[in-house]
Scaffold this active site. Structure first.
Site, PDB file in Angstrom:
ATOM      1  N   TRP A  69       0.620   8.010  -7.929  1.00 44.78           N
ATOM      2  CA  TRP A  69       1.826   7.188  -8.090  1.00 44.78           C
ATOM      3  C   TRP A  69       1.763   6.394  -9.392  1.00 44.78           C
ATOM      4  O   TRP A  69       2.795   6.142 -10.016  1.00 44.78           O
ATOM      5  CB  TRP A  69       1.999   6.254  -6.885  1.00 44.78           C
TER       6      TRP A  69
ATOM      7  N   ASP B  42      -7.005  -1.243  -5.305  1.00 44.59           N
ATOM      8  CA  ASP B  42      -7.469  -0.473  -4.167  1.00 44.59           C
ATOM      9  C   ASP B  42      -8.843  -0.990  -3.757  1.00 44.59           C
ATOM     10  O   ASP B  42      -9.589  -1.504  -4.594  1.00 44.59           O
ATOM     11  CB  ASP B  42      -7.554   1.023  -4.506  1.00 44.59           C
TER      12      ASP B  42
ATOM     13  N   ASP C 251      -9.036  -6.347  -2.730  1.00 49.69           N
ATOM     14  CA  ASP C 251      -8.145  -6.387  -1.579  1.00 49.69           C
ATOM     15  C   ASP C 251      -6.914  -7.206  -1.953  1.00 49.69           C
ATOM     16  O   ASP C 251      -7.028  -8.382  -2.306  1.00 49.69           O
ATOM     17  CB  ASP C 251      -8.879  -7.042  -0.404  1.00 49.69           C
TER      18      ASP C 251
ATOM     19  N   LYS D 259       5.692   2.878   2.477  1.00 49.16           N
ATOM     20  CA  LYS D 259       5.624   3.867   3.553  1.00 49.16           C
ATOM     21  C   LYS D 259       5.659   3.177   4.911  1.00 49.16           C
ATOM     22  O   LYS D 259       5.008   2.163   5.124  1.00 49.16           O
ATOM     23  CB  LYS D 259       4.342   4.685   3.451  1.00 49.16           C
TER      24      LYS D 259
END
Length: 242
Positions: free
Chosen positions: A90, A108, A124, A188
C-alpha cells in the site's frame, strides 16, 4: 498488526493482464488439506502473478489501486499514514499516486524492508506518542490514514469479526488525532452485525461514509473497506457529569 501488499513510474492500473494456466497442488504428507488449498489458490490467483510482474509486494496493492481508480481520493502532494504497513504494497501505491511532492509514513510492529521515497518505523500506533511522531515525520497533519490491518484468524467467525472491528475502531481513534481538515480514512472491516457503532462515529467526523469492496478482494471473503471522506474534526463531547 500487519496483513498485506512500485511498479515503474506513472499511474498504474488496478487491472490484471494476460492469461494463466491452472496449477493443481497435491496434498503431501507434510501439508494439510487447508494449506494445499491455500497454496493452490495463491498459485492460480491472477493478482498474485500480476503483483510479481509489476514489482508490488503483495496482491493487496491492487485493492488500493482499484479503490483510488473508482473514488479518486489520492491527490498530488498528500501526506499519508499507513497503519500496519507490512509488507509495503500500500505504501508503494500511495507513493505512485501522490507523487514526489507528497510524503508517506508507515508504521508496523514488524520490520518492513525500506520502500524508497517513504519512511517506515517499527512500533505500535497505539503508543501515546505515536500520533505526534508520525505527524512530525510527515511534516504536518495527515491528509489520509490507511489501514489494511487484520488480526490473526481464530477460525471462529464472531471472534474474528470482533477483533478486526476493534482494530478499525482504534485506527479511527488514531485518524481523528492526526488528520487535517477534509482528509480521508480507509480501513478494512468485516461484514457483520456490530459495525453500527463504528459507522455512527464515522458519520459524526466525516462528510461521507461508504462501504466498498474492490474486485481484487476475493469474492468468498467477508472483508469490506470503509471509506470516510471529508474529515470535519474530532467530535466533542457535550454535557456534564454529576
Amino acid at each position: 498488526m500487519s496483513s498485506r501488499g512500485r511498479s515503474g513510474g506513472g499511474k498504474s492500473s488496478g487491472r490484471t493482464t494476460g492469461r494463466q494456466t491452472t496449477v493443481r497442488v497435491r496434498t503431501a504428507k507434510s501439508r494439510s488439506n487447508s494449506s494445499a488449498r491455500w497454496l493452490q489458490r495463491q498459485l492460480n490467483d491472477p493478482y498474485v502473478a500480476e503483483a510479481q510482474k509489476r514489482g508490488y509486494r503483495s496482491r493487496a496493492a491492487f485493492k488500493l489501486l482499484q479503490l483510488d481508480e473508482k473514488f479518486h481520493f489520492f491527490k498530488k502532494g498528500m501526506r499519508v499514514v499507513d497503519l500496519g504497513a507490512a509488507p509495503g504494497g500500500w505504501i508503494q501505491v500511495a507513493l505512485e499516486r501522490i507523487g514526489k511532492e507528497g510524503r508517506v509514513v508507515g508504521i508496523d510492529l514488524l520490520p518492513v524492508d525500506p520502500v524508497p521515497g517513504s519512511q517506515i518505523i517499527v512500533g505500535d500506533f497505539l503508543d501515546a506518542d505515536a500520533p505526534q511522531r508520525l505527524v512530525d515525520l510527515l511534516g504536518g497533519p495527515a491528509n489520509a490514514v490507511l489501514s489494511d490491518m487484520a488480526a490473526s484468524s481464530t477460525g471462529h467467525a464472531n471472534t474474528d469479526h470482533l477483533r478486526i472491528m476493534t482494530l478499525a475502531e482504534v485506527a479511527l481513534d488514531f485518524a481523528e488525532d492526526v488528520l487535517a481538515p477534509d482528509g480521508f480514512f480507509l480501513c478494512k472491516v468485516l461484514q457483520g452485525g456490530s459495525e453500527k457503532e463504528l459507522l455512527d462515529r464515522l458519520r459524526k467526523s466525516f462528510a461521507k461514509v461508504r462501504h466498498v469492496k474492490p474486485p481484487a478482494s476475493r469474492s468468498d471473503s467477508a472483508e469490506l473497506y470503509v471509506l470516510a471522506t471529508g474529515f470535519r474534526g474530532k467530535p466533542t463531547t457535550s454535557g456534564s457529569e454529576g
